[in-house]
Design an enzyme around this catalytic site. Structure first.
Site, mmCIF file in Angstrom:
data_model
loop_
_atom_site.group_PDB
_atom_site.id
_atom_site.type_symbol
_atom_site.label_atom_id
_atom_site.label_comp_id
_atom_site.label_asym_id
_atom_site.label_seq_id
_atom_site.Cartn_x
_atom_site.Cartn_y
_atom_site.Cartn_z
ATOM 1 N N LYS A 116 25.995 8.232 31.227
ATOM 2 C CA LYS A 116 26.007 8.753 29.853
ATOM 3 C C LYS A 116 26.906 7.932 28.934
ATOM 4 C CE LYS A 116 24.378 13.435 30.383
ATOM 5 N NZ LYS A 116 24.064 13.627 31.808
ATOM 6 N N GLU B 244 24.974 17.948 21.395
ATOM 7 C CA GLU B 244 24.630 19.138 22.169
ATOM 8 C C GLU B 244 25.038 18.879 23.609
ATOM 9 O OE1 GLU B 244 22.647 16.608 21.695
ATOM 10 O OE2 GLU B 244 21.970 16.250 23.751
ATOM 11 N N SER C 15 22.899 8.025 39.327
ATOM 12 C CA SER C 15 23.287 8.200 37.925
ATOM 13 C C SER C 15 24.691 8.752 37.734
ATOM 14 C CB SER C 15 22.278 9.087 37.208
ATOM 15 O OG SER C 15 22.118 10.313 37.892
HETATM 16 C C1 LIG Z 1 22.972 14.187 32.351
HETATM 17 C C2 LIG Z 1 22.706 13.600 33.671
HETATM 18 C C3 LIG Z 1 21.395 13.356 34.114
HETATM 19 C C4 LIG Z 1 20.181 13.768 33.342
HETATM 20 O O1 LIG Z 1 19.959 13.065 32.170
HETATM 21 P P1 LIG Z 1 18.841 11.932 32.029
HETATM 22 O O2 LIG Z 1 18.726 11.751 30.567
HETATM 23 O O3 LIG Z 1 17.581 12.470 32.655
HETATM 24 O O4 LIG Z 1 19.326 10.743 32.738
HETATM 25 C C5 LIG Z 1 21.229 12.725 35.333
HETATM 26 N N1 LIG Z 1 22.281 12.379 36.104
HETATM 27 C C6 LIG Z 1 23.549 12.620 35.718
HETATM 28 C C7 LIG Z 1 24.668 12.225 36.618
HETATM 29 C C8 LIG Z 1 23.807 13.243 34.494
HETATM 30 O O5 LIG Z 1 25.070 13.480 34.127
#
Ligand SMILES: *Cc1c(COP(=O)(O)O)cnc(C)c1O
Length: 386
Positions: A90, A112, A371
């Site tokens: 993010k 948000e 992620s």
């Molecule tokens: C917020 C988040 C997501 C989901 O958001 P995407 O826009 O689908 O990437 C996925 N993995 C993590 C670790 C997050 O914090």
């Protein structure tokens, strides 16, 4: 070798667009123009690259999972977005948008947040650049995620509760948009994923392509032959981490697989509809009311999905699979035990799909976008596992 840009009207195939009140159209157009200008300006790009390197810790490495690969019979690689500052991908998006806001002369960010992760990231970028920051969060989510509420306040942000509807993420998005309509002179709306009205799905995608560019180069350095993995997979909430890594492998032989939670499968179980300024697949009831998403991972509790994913799915350019909470909880533990990496519950969805699909992936090279890190989910897992 990248994903196609949207049409001037912000369409990816039949999806996307700009479905907002008339008062917001000029703001969206101003934002598109400003981003187009910034994105082609070497000075802006250099400043962002420097922050990504010195502040966020990029490039994130690619890790070879030796033990799990041996167990599964495929070669498993992880793109380590969990190692970024604030613990996920993010930060890539919010640093870009905060720099853009400053360039546009805006002094205030609104955002948000559902689980609180995007709120924390936005508050972080606002603190870094000295911008005022207001984060809208559903009243229910504020109770569920009180640590993240406290983190945002520590970072100097104001957290406002969204008290309408189900008092969760979709209501927080509505309130953030309402705030933006009223304050657009001074305020930038820092949207958290590849969703919402044009230009956001494109703008956020471009800011996340750094994941795919790095991963493509890292695979070329590491893998033999054509330097490509066979499969690239990522979890899909709004879809920003997935589109970021997909972008590095678009229009190649690589199979792209997005993984949705079974309880929030906009593509797997939704129908096309309009919500939050865009046309996309959406979970809704027979009267067109948006349904609540339910998943063990609060970060994937979004009933819609970014329009470009809807397009990639409809055009057969990427495949979307669903996994259950039980599979995710198992995957969370498997990766922790075999590789010493505790994943966030969101990317544990992608790992869960790999575990399930392993019999069909024998001998293949699979790159998973990890992620985020699992620190935020440890207490929840302790409750779940007893
Ligand atoms: C917020 C988040 C997501 C989901 O958001 P995407 O826009 O689908 O990437 C996925 N993995 C993590 C670790 C997050 O914090």
């Amino acid at each position: 070798m990248s994903l196609a840009d949207p049409t001037p009207a912000g369409r990816f195939g039949e999806f996307g667009g700009l479905f907002v009140p008339e008062t917001l159209v000029p703001a969206c157009q101003e934002l598109e123009g400003a981003f187009r200008d910034a994105w082609s300006d070497d000075t802006f790009r250099a400043e962002l690259d420097q922050l990504l390197r010195d502040y966020a810790g990029r490039p994130s490495p690619v890790t070879e999972c030796r033990r799990l690969s041996e167990e599964l019979g495929c070669r498993l690689l992880l793109k380590r977005e969990d190692l970024n500052h604030t613990g996920s991908h993010k930060i890539n998006n919010v640093l870009g948008q905060a720099l853009l806001a400053r360039r546009m002369g805006k002094t205030r960010l609104v955002a948000e947040t559902g689980a609180g992760q995007h709120g924390v990231a936005t508050a972080t970028a606002a603190a870094l650049l000295g911008l005022e920051c207001v984060v809208y969060m559903g009243e229910v989510d504020m109770r569920r995620q009180e640590l993240n509420v406290f983190r945002m306040r520590l970072l100097g942000a104001e957290v406002r509760s969204a008290t309408s509807g189900s008092r969760t993420l979709k209501d927080a998005i509505n309130e953030a948009m309402r705030d933006w309509v009223a304050t657009v002179e001074t305020t930038h709306y820092c949207l958290g994923s590849v969703m919402g009205p044009h230009p956001y799905p494109w703008l956020v995608r471009e800011l996340q392509t750094v994941i795919g560019r790095e991963a493509r180069r890292q695979c070329a350095e590491r893998l033999g032959g054509d330097g490509l993995p066979d499969v690239v997979t990522a979890c899909v909430g709004g879809g920003s981490n997935a589109i970021g890594i997909f972008s590095g492998f678009a229009r190649t032989r690589v199979e792209l697989v997005g993984v949705e939670p079974a309880g929030g499968a906009a593509i797997g179980r939704g129908v096309p509809g309009v919500v939050h300024g865009m046309k996309s697949y959406l979970m809704q009831d027979e009267w067109g009311q948006v349904l609540e998403a339910h998943s063990v991972s609060a970060g994937l509790d979004y009933p819609g999905v970014g329009p470009e994913h809807s397009h990639l799915a409809a055009a057969g350019l990427a495949r979307y699979e669903q996994v259950t909470d039980a599979e995710v909880i198992e995957a969370f533990q498997v990766l922790s035990r075999t590789e010493g990496i505790i994943p966030a519950l969101e990317p544990a969805h992608a790992i869960a799909w790999v575990l399930r699909a392993a019999p069909q992936l024998q001998g293949a090279t699979v790159l998973v976008n990890l992620s985020g890190r699992g620190d935020k989910d440890v207490a929840q897992m302790m409750d779940l596992l007893g």
